[in-house]
Write an enzyme that holds these catalytic residues in place. Structure first.
Site, PDB file in Angstrom:
ATOM      1  N   HIS A  62     -47.152  -3.343  16.419  1.00  0.00           N
ATOM      2  CA  HIS A  62     -47.951  -2.864  15.294  1.00  0.00           C
ATOM      3  C   HIS A  62     -48.393  -1.440  15.597  1.00  0.00           C
ATOM      4  O   HIS A  62     -48.148  -0.922  16.692  1.00  0.00           O
ATOM      5  CB  HIS A  62     -49.138  -3.790  15.012  1.00  0.00           C
ATOM      6  CG  HIS A  62     -50.178  -3.856  16.090  1.00  0.00           C
ATOM      7  ND1 HIS A  62     -49.902  -4.233  17.385  1.00  0.00           N
ATOM      8  CD2 HIS A  62     -51.521  -3.615  16.060  1.00  0.00           C
ATOM      9  CE1 HIS A  62     -51.019  -4.227  18.086  1.00  0.00           C
ATOM     10  NE2 HIS A  62     -52.020  -3.841  17.319  1.00  0.00           N
ATOM     11  N   HIS A  64     -51.393   0.069  15.792  1.00  0.00           N
ATOM     12  CA  HIS A  64     -52.608   0.487  16.494  1.00  0.00           C
ATOM     13  C   HIS A  64     -52.187   1.332  17.695  1.00  0.00           C
ATOM     14  O   HIS A  64     -51.201   1.033  18.375  1.00  0.00           O
ATOM     15  CB  HIS A  64     -53.428  -0.727  16.951  1.00  0.00           C
ATOM     16  CG  HIS A  64     -54.240  -1.330  15.845  1.00  0.00           C
ATOM     17  ND1 HIS A  64     -54.657  -2.639  15.835  1.00  0.00           N
ATOM     18  CD2 HIS A  64     -54.725  -0.771  14.693  1.00  0.00           C
ATOM     19  CE1 HIS A  64     -55.364  -2.866  14.731  1.00  0.00           C
ATOM     20  NE2 HIS A  64     -55.423  -1.753  14.026  1.00  0.00           N
ATOM     21  N   ASP A  66     -52.979   1.838  20.736  1.00  0.00           N
ATOM     22  CA  ASP A  66     -52.753   1.352  22.102  1.00  0.00           C
ATOM     23  C   ASP A  66     -51.406   0.649  22.255  1.00  0.00           C
ATOM     24  O   ASP A  66     -51.054   0.222  23.351  1.00  0.00           O
ATOM     25  CB  ASP A  66     -53.910   0.456  22.571  1.00  0.00           C
ATOM     26  CG  ASP A  66     -54.178  -0.731  21.658  1.00  0.00           C
ATOM     27  OD1 ASP A  66     -53.895  -0.628  20.454  1.00  0.00           O
ATOM     28  OD2 ASP A  66     -54.659  -1.763  22.151  1.00  0.00           O
ATOM     29  N   HIS A  67     -50.653   0.535  21.158  1.00  0.00           N
ATOM     30  CA  HIS A  67     -49.323  -0.090  21.236  1.00  0.00           C
ATOM     31  C   HIS A  67     -48.194   0.873  20.913  1.00  0.00           C
ATOM     32  O   HIS A  67     -47.022   0.505  21.028  1.00  0.00           O
ATOM     33  CB  HIS A  67     -49.252  -1.298  20.299  1.00  0.00           C
ATOM     34  CG  HIS A  67     -50.157  -2.405  20.750  1.00  0.00           C
ATOM     35  ND1 HIS A  67     -49.719  -3.517  21.419  1.00  0.00           N
ATOM     36  CD2 HIS A  67     -51.510  -2.517  20.679  1.00  0.00           C
ATOM     37  CE1 HIS A  67     -50.750  -4.287  21.730  1.00  0.00           C
ATOM     38  NE2 HIS A  67     -51.855  -3.700  21.288  1.00  0.00           N
ATOM     39  N   HIS A 142     -53.368 -10.295  12.703  1.00  0.00           N
ATOM     40  CA  HIS A 142     -54.153  -9.207  13.264  1.00  0.00           C
ATOM     41  C   HIS A 142     -54.753  -8.392  12.117  1.00  0.00           C
ATOM     42  O   HIS A 142     -54.533  -8.715  10.951  1.00  0.00           O
ATOM     43  CB  HIS A 142     -53.240  -8.365  14.175  1.00  0.00           C
ATOM     44  CG  HIS A 142     -53.969  -7.436  15.092  1.00  0.00           C
ATOM     45  ND1 HIS A 142     -55.106  -7.792  15.773  1.00  0.00           N
ATOM     46  CD2 HIS A 142     -53.712  -6.150  15.450  1.00  0.00           C
ATOM     47  CE1 HIS A 142     -55.512  -6.759  16.497  1.00  0.00           C
ATOM     48  NE2 HIS A 142     -54.685  -5.749  16.319  1.00  0.00           N
ATOM     49  N   ASP A 212     -50.889  -8.069  19.138  1.00  0.00           N
ATOM     50  CA  ASP A 212     -52.216  -8.653  19.180  1.00  0.00           C
ATOM     51  C   ASP A 212     -52.335  -9.738  18.102  1.00  0.00           C
ATOM     52  O   ASP A 212     -51.752  -9.602  17.046  1.00  0.00           O
ATOM     53  CB  ASP A 212     -53.271  -7.597  18.872  1.00  0.00           C
ATOM     54  CG  ASP A 212     -53.242  -6.401  19.811  1.00  0.00           C
ATOM     55  OD1 ASP A 212     -52.409  -6.379  20.732  1.00  0.00           O
ATOM     56  OD2 ASP A 212     -54.032  -5.468  19.609  1.00  0.00           O
ATOM     57  N   HIS A 270     -53.509  -7.874  27.779  1.00  0.00           N
ATOM     58  CA  HIS A 270     -54.271  -7.154  26.750  1.00  0.00           C
ATOM     59  C   HIS A 270     -55.769  -7.363  26.965  1.00  0.00           C
ATOM     60  O   HIS A 270     -56.507  -7.823  26.082  1.00  0.00           O
ATOM     61  CB  HIS A 270     -53.841  -7.615  25.344  1.00  0.00           C
ATOM     62  CG  HIS A 270     -54.223  -6.633  24.262  1.00  0.00           C
ATOM     63  ND1 HIS A 270     -55.383  -6.743  23.552  1.00  0.00           N
ATOM     64  CD2 HIS A 270     -53.613  -5.531  23.796  1.00  0.00           C
ATOM     65  CE1 HIS A 270     -55.460  -5.761  22.671  1.00  0.00           C
ATOM     66  NE2 HIS A 270     -54.396  -4.999  22.801  1.00  0.00           N
TER      67      HIS A 270
HETATM   68 ZN   LIG Z   1     -54.178  -4.050  17.716  1.00  0.00          ZN
END
Ligand SMILES: [Zn+2]
Length: 305
Positions: A62, A64, A66-67, A142, A212, A270
């Site tokens: 996805h 976000h 941090d990914h 998510h 996530d 995570h």
């Molecule tokens: Zn996320």
């Protein structure tokens, strides 16, 4: 045949001194696949001695940061290092717009094609395959559209020992037929059955990646029976209200999913930066699912039979 996962990063939200954001390399029979690409992923690849040009398929769960915030940098480095072959990118539909805009405003003109494959979120879908592996995407729950991924080995043909080949003077056409479960008639008239010479190879394995997601039983059929499951556990159960409002999971919830899905082994990751010691995650999870372990940067874990 090797089938293993190397953790490049397993921290949530922001990079810390202890954790890099999400990224991992899946090595299937010496082919490398990258799942997620948080900030700093290309440095982590170098630290773990993976050549960036060996990565031809990248799966983003996805958008976000941090990914995925390491992805533009990794693409640019592949360009500077002389890449010519296509790079396949799998992820949410908006991935294409983001990457293309980033390259456009920095006036970066790649010498290799980017092949975008937009995930759909309507169920489990086969998104990539080659002669040894199938990769599936499946929806997670998510705050924004998010997919998990599953890597499944393809069944391999049985083996025939060299001694059998010599004993029966098997020709290539005989070997192919026997491996495909057909009887053959030898030159002396003898009929040979596959059962007489074929040796079964090890059963196929699968690896599922879920990050996530909040606790969501709907995903269980997609990961049922996986040999290894990576499931996010951003929080401990003491923060379960926070997990719910942020659409994340606790260690206990990850373990309950693993147990219901009857996976062989659970890998937790995570982690929120509020925790200084991840052993608590295993303690909490192992009450509900015994065979679990925590991810850490540099861990290589073999997908078990
Ligand atoms: Zn996320």
């Amino acid at each position: 045949m090797n089938f293993e996962v190397t953790i490049l990063g397993c921290g949530a939200a922001t990079p810390t001194a202890r954790h890099n954001p999400s990224a991992q390399v899946v090595n299937v029979h010496d082919k490398l696949f990258l799942i997620d690409c948080g900030e700093g992923t290309q440095m982590r690849l170098r630290e773990e001695k993976f050549r960036v040009q060996r990565i031809n398929h990248i799966f983003i769960s996805h958008l976000h940061g941090d990914h995925c915030l390491g992805l533009v940098g990794l693409i640019c480095s592949q360009h500077l290092l002389g890449r010519k072959g296509p790079l396949h990118l799998y992820g949410p539909p908006d991935l294409k717009e983001w990457i293309e805009l980033s390259l456009k405003v920095s006036q970066t003109y790649l010498d290799f094609p980017l092949e975008f494959h937009a995930n759909s979120f309507d169920g489990k879908n086969l998104i990539m395959e080659d002669k040894s592996i199938e990769v599936y995407s499946f929806p997670l729950k998510h705050r924004i559209e998010c997919c998990g991924y599953q890597f499944v080995e393809k069944p391999r043909l049985p083996r025939i020992e060299k001694s059998s080949i010599l004993e029966f003077d098997l020709q290539p056409s005989h070997i192919i037929a026997l491996k495909h479960n057909q009887e053959v008639t030898l030159s002396n008239g003898t009929v040979l059955t596959p059962e007489q010479v074929c040796i079964d190879v090890a059963p196929v394995r699968s690896y599922s990646y879920c990050s996530d997601t909040m606790y969501w039983e709907t995903l269980i059929p997609s990961i049922k029976g996986s040999n290894l499951l990576y499931h996010e556990s951003t929080f401990l159960e003491s923060e379960k209200e926070r997990a719910k409002t942020t659409f994340h999971s606790t260690a206990k919830q990850a373990a309950r999913i693993a147990a219901q899905a009857e996976v062989k082994q659970l890998l937790l990751g995570h982690f929120s930066s509020r925790y200084g010691d991840e052993r608590q995650f295993v303690e909490e999870a192992s009450e509900f699912f015994k065979n679990c372990t925590v991810a850490f940067e540099g861990l290589t874990i073999h997908v078990p039979y």
